[in-house]
Design a protein around this motif. Sequence first.
Motif, PDB file in Angstrom:
ATOM      1  N   ASN A  25       0.814  -1.227   0.000  1.00 50.26           N
ATOM      2  CA  ASN A  25       0.000   0.000   0.000  1.00 50.26           C
ATOM      3  C   ASN A  25       0.845   1.273   0.000  1.00 50.26           C
ATOM      4  O   ASN A  25       0.326   2.362  -0.264  1.00 50.26           O
ATOM      5  N   ARG A  26       2.130   1.138   0.319  1.00 55.81           N
ATOM      6  CA  ARG A  26       3.009   2.317   0.412  1.00 55.81           C
ATOM      7  C   ARG A  26       4.156   2.264  -0.593  1.00 55.81           C
ATOM      8  O   ARG A  26       5.162   2.948  -0.444  1.00 55.81           O
ATOM      9  N   GLN A  27       3.967   1.512  -1.620  1.00 56.51           N
ATOM     10  CA  GLN A  27       5.068   1.306  -2.560  1.00 56.51           C
ATOM     11  C   GLN A  27       5.413   2.550  -3.375  1.00 56.51           C
ATOM     12  O   GLN A  27       6.504   2.634  -3.950  1.00 56.51           O
ATOM     13  N   ASN A  28       4.526   3.516  -3.433  1.00 54.89           N
ATOM     14  CA  ASN A  28       4.818   4.722  -4.206  1.00 54.89           C
ATOM     15  C   ASN A  28       5.434   5.838  -3.364  1.00 54.89           C
ATOM     16  O   ASN A  28       5.667   6.935  -3.883  1.00 54.89           O
ATOM     17  N   GLU A  29       5.668   5.555  -2.086  1.00 58.78           N
ATOM     18  CA  GLU A  29       6.301   6.558  -1.238  1.00 58.78           C
ATOM     19  C   GLU A  29       7.779   6.689  -1.573  1.00 58.78           C
ATOM     20  O   GLU A  29       8.405   5.762  -2.096  1.00 58.78           O
ATOM     21  N   ALA A  30       8.345   7.841  -1.242  1.00 53.61           N
ATOM     22  CA  ALA A  30       9.768   8.067  -1.478  1.00 53.61           C
ATOM     23  C   ALA A  30      10.589   7.140  -0.582  1.00 53.61           C
ATOM     24  O   ALA A  30      10.150   6.740   0.497  1.00 53.61           O
ATOM     25  N   ASP A  31      11.769   6.790  -1.043  1.00 49.32           N
ATOM     26  CA  ASP A  31      12.683   5.916  -0.292  1.00 49.32           C
ATOM     27  C   ASP A  31      12.036   4.576   0.072  1.00 49.32           C
ATOM     28  O   ASP A  31      12.199   4.063   1.180  1.00 49.32           O
ATOM     29  N   PHE A  32      11.294   4.007  -0.883  1.00 47.93           N
ATOM     30  CA  PHE A  32      10.622   2.746  -0.603  1.00 47.93           C
ATOM     31  C   PHE A  32      11.634   1.631  -0.333  1.00 47.93           C
ATOM     32  O   PHE A  32      11.395   0.743   0.483  1.00 47.93           O
ATOM     33  N   GLY A  33      12.768   1.674  -1.025  1.00 52.22           N
ATOM     34  CA  GLY A  33      13.797   0.661  -0.793  1.00 52.22           C
ATOM     35  C   GLY A  33      14.257   0.645   0.649  1.00 52.22           C
ATOM     36  O   GLY A  33      14.461  -0.426   1.244  1.00 52.22           O
ATOM     37  N   LYS A  34      14.431   1.828   1.237  1.00 59.23           N
ATOM     38  CA  LYS A  34      14.824   1.925   2.645  1.00 59.23           C
ATOM     39  C   LYS A  34      13.727   1.390   3.552  1.00 59.23           C
ATOM     40  O   LYS A  34      14.001   0.666   4.521  1.00 59.23           O
ATOM     41  N   LEU A  35      12.460   1.731   3.229  1.00 54.74           N
ATOM     42  CA  LEU A  35      11.337   1.217   4.020  1.00 54.74           C
ATOM     43  C   LEU A  35      11.296  -0.306   3.967  1.00 54.74           C
ATOM     44  O   LEU A  35      11.073  -0.980   4.990  1.00 54.74           O
ATOM     45  N   PHE A  36      11.543  -0.860   2.801  1.00 55.69           N
ATOM     46  CA  PHE A  36      11.557  -2.315   2.613  1.00 55.69           C
ATOM     47  C   PHE A  36      12.647  -2.952   3.474  1.00 55.69           C
ATOM     48  O   PHE A  36      12.395  -3.910   4.226  1.00 55.69           O
ATOM     49  N   ASP A  37      13.857  -2.418   3.387  1.00 54.83           N
ATOM     50  CA  ASP A  37      14.976  -2.957   4.167  1.00 54.83           C
ATOM     51  C   ASP A  37      14.750  -2.798   5.668  1.00 54.83           C
ATOM     52  O   ASP A  37      15.043  -3.707   6.455  1.00 54.83           O
ATOM     53  N   ASP A  38      14.235  -1.632   6.082  1.00 51.68           N
ATOM     54  CA  ASP A  38      13.983  -1.388   7.509  1.00 51.68           C
ATOM     55  C   ASP A  38      12.949  -2.370   8.057  1.00 51.68           C
ATOM     56  O   ASP A  38      13.052  -2.824   9.205  1.00 51.68           O
ATOM     57  N   THR A  39      11.959  -2.688   7.224  1.00 51.77           N
ATOM     58  CA  THR A  39      10.923  -3.641   7.647  1.00 51.77           C
ATOM     59  C   THR A  39      11.519  -5.023   7.881  1.00 51.77           C
ATOM     60  O   THR A  39      11.268  -5.659   8.916  1.00 51.77           O
ATOM     61  N   PHE A  94      13.247  -1.687  -7.725  1.00 50.74           N
ATOM     62  CA  PHE A  94      13.536  -3.105  -7.530  1.00 50.74           C
ATOM     63  C   PHE A  94      12.708  -3.679  -6.378  1.00 50.74           C
ATOM     64  O   PHE A  94      12.085  -4.739  -6.511  1.00 50.74           O
ATOM     65  N   CYS A  95      12.686  -2.977  -5.252  1.00 51.28           N
ATOM     66  CA  CYS A  95      11.930  -3.460  -4.093  1.00 51.28           C
ATOM     67  C   CYS A  95      10.426  -3.436  -4.358  1.00 51.28           C
ATOM     68  O   CYS A  95       9.695  -4.323  -3.888  1.00 51.28           O
ATOM     69  N   ARG A  96       9.963  -2.443  -5.104  1.00 50.03           N
ATOM     70  CA  ARG A  96       8.538  -2.425  -5.484  1.00 50.03           C
ATOM     71  C   ARG A  96       8.197  -3.651  -6.326  1.00 50.03           C
ATOM     72  O   ARG A  96       7.146  -4.279  -6.132  1.00 50.03           O
ATOM     73  N   ALA A  97       9.080  -3.982  -7.258  1.00 49.13           N
ATOM     74  CA  ALA A  97       8.823  -5.141  -8.128  1.00 49.13           C
ATOM     75  C   ALA A  97       8.744  -6.429  -7.308  1.00 49.13           C
ATOM     76  O   ALA A  97       7.892  -7.298  -7.563  1.00 49.13           O
ATOM     77  N   LEU A  98       9.608  -6.575  -6.313  1.00 44.45           N
ATOM     78  CA  LEU A  98       9.581  -7.772  -5.463  1.00 44.45           C
ATOM     79  C   LEU A  98       8.266  -7.854  -4.685  1.00 44.45           C
ATOM     80  O   LEU A  98       7.636  -8.920  -4.617  1.00 44.45           O
ATOM     81  N   ILE A  99       7.858  -6.744  -4.093  1.00 44.08           N
ATOM     82  CA  ILE A  99       6.618  -6.733  -3.307  1.00 44.08           C
ATOM     83  C   ILE A  99       5.416  -7.040  -4.184  1.00 44.08           C
ATOM     84  O   ILE A  99       4.510  -7.787  -3.799  1.00 44.08           O
ATOM     85  N   ASN A 100       5.397  -6.506  -5.388  1.00 44.84           N
ATOM     86  CA  ASN A 100       4.259  -6.747  -6.277  1.00 44.84           C
ATOM     87  C   ASN A 100       4.111  -8.220  -6.647  1.00 44.84           C
ATOM     88  O   ASN A 100       3.007  -8.702  -6.872  1.00 44.84           O
ATOM     89  N   LYS A 101       5.241  -8.929  -6.704  1.00 42.68           N
ATOM     90  CA  LYS A 101       5.176 -10.346  -7.057  1.00 42.68           C
ATOM     91  C   LYS A 101       4.612 -11.203  -5.931  1.00 42.68           C
ATOM     92  O   LYS A 101       3.976 -12.224  -6.185  1.00 42.68           O
TER      93      LYS A 101
END
Length: 537
Positions: A103-117, A158-165
Motif C-alpha cells: 500500500n506504500r510502494q509509491n512513497e519516497a525511499d521505498f527501498g529503505k522502508l523495505f529494508d527497515d521492515t 527493484f523493491c517495489r517489483a519484489l513486493i508486487n510479485k
Amino acid sequence: MSDLQFITQTKHLIDELKSVCANYGLGNDGNEFKIITQVFLYKFINDKYIDEAKKENKSLKNAEKFQEALEELSEEELNFLNYGMNPDIPKLQPNHTISYLFNRQNEADFGKLFDDTLRAISIDNSDIFSVKSATGAKDKLFDELSNYISDASQRDAFCRALINKVATFSFGKMFSEKYDFFATIFEYLIKDYNSDSGGKYAEYYTPHAVARIMAQILVQEPQQGVKVYDPSAGSGTLLMSLAHKIGEKNCSIYSEDISQKSSTMLRLNLILNHLSQSIPNIIRSNTIANPSYLETKFDYIVSNPPFKLDFSDFREDLEKDKFKERFFAGIPNVPKAKKESMAIYLMFIQHIMYSLNDTGKAAIVVPTGFITAQSGIEKKIREKLINNGWLKGVVSMPSNIFASTGTNVSVLILDKLADNEHIVLMDASKLGETVKEGKNQRTVLTAEEENKIIETFNKKEAVEDLSVVVSKDEIAAKNYSFSAGQYFEVKIEYIDITAEEFAEKMMGFENNLTDMFAEGAELEKKIQENLKKLRYE
C-alpha cells in the motif's frame, strides 16, 4: 490446495522473482539465490502470521480488509493477539506485513522502508528464527536486499517489483498440511546454479522415495520425546520425512550443516512443517572438524552426507587424540592429486555411529562401493557394525535414483538393538522406471515398488532376486560384504530328457561345431592369401 497446485504456484513465483532479478541486472548473479530465498522467507512468515492471527481474533477472521482491521487494533489488543499465539509463530507488527508495504510502494525511499521492515522482523524474531553458528553467533534472517542493486536510483523500483510479485496471493491454505515436496521446490530454484555434473548443491537433495523408505524402516512403533539428528542436513528433506513419521509434537529436530544457504532453506522447511520449535537447534557448523552436538546422543539419525570433498585443510587436526574415539576406523589420506576426491562420507558414518545413544537407530546414504570394499576404512567400519551387532540391513538402490549424479547408492540401516540373526540385505537395483529430467536420466520408484521395499525389509523376508536374510556370522564369513548379490543362491534349472533326446541334442552340437570349424578354416586360408599379396611401396 493440492500438492501439485502448490508446486506449480511456487515454481511460477520463482520464475517471476528470477525475472525481476534479470530485469535489474542480477540474472544468475551470485546474489540472485539470496534474494529469492529471503523473499520466500518473508512471504512465508507474513502468510503464517496472518493465518494464525485470523485463528486467534474473530474480528480479523471476518474482516473484509485484513490489513485495515489489523492496523485498527489498539496496542493492548495487538499485544493480547501476539501473546495468545503459539510461541513458535513469527510475530509481526501491522507495519511489517506485505500488504502494508504494498500500500506504500509509491512513497519516497521505498527501498529503505523495505529494508527497515525486514531488519525489524529479524530483530523481533531473532530468538526463534535465527540460525546459530558453531561460535554461538546468530545469522540474521534478512540482508538489506536493496543494496544488491549497485545503482541507487533503481533500488526503490527493484523493491517495489519484489513486493508486487508476492502480494497477489497467499500460502495460507498450505499451513494445515504436511508438505514433503519441499526439496522439489528448491531443486527447481537452484537448477540454474548447478553445473551439468550436479553442482556443489547437489548433496542437499535426497529423492522423496528414498527419504520415505528410510523413515518407514526406522520408525515402526509410536515414539515420544525423541531426538532426531542430521549432521549434514541440507534443506532437511530426510529430517522432515522422519519427523512426519514420528509426529511433529513427538520429536525435537537437531541439525548441522556448513552451508548458510542450506541453513536458510532448512529454517523455511521447519516453518512449513510445523517444527518451528526446533529452529534453535539448527546450527551452521563444520560437523566433522567442529561439531556442536558432540556430547549429545540421539535416538534417530538420518544423513545423506557429501561423498567426496577436500578436507585436507583440517585433516591433521583430526589426527589428535581427542578425535580418536570418534574416528576409530581412521581418516582418509590426502591424495597427491584430486584432493576433492577425499572420501569425507567415511567421516560422517563414524560420526553418526559415535552420536547414537544406547538404543539409537540410523539410516545413512552411502556410495554402493562402500558395502563391498575389500580393505581400508570401509572394511573397518563394516567389521565394527557387525561385531557390535548394530547392522539391521542394507538397501542397494537403483542407478540414477539421484538426478544429479550417476553414483550408485545404498542405504545403511543401523540399530543398536538389531537382531543379529536376521540381517536384511536387499538389492533393489533392478526396480524403478527411467524418466528424463533435462539433460539427465533419473530412475523413479513407483509407489508399489517403494512399498515392496519397505514391507520386505520390515518383515525380514527373503524374496528371490531382491532380498536375503543372513546372520552376522554369515556376513563375517563373506569378508564382511553387505552386498545382497553375494548371498543369492545360484540356481541351475534341470530338465528331464530321454536318452534319444540327449543323443539328438549332442549330434546337433557336433554338427554345429563341424560347420563352424570348416568356416573358420576357410577364413584362415583367405587371410593368409591376402597377406601374401601385400607389397611394400
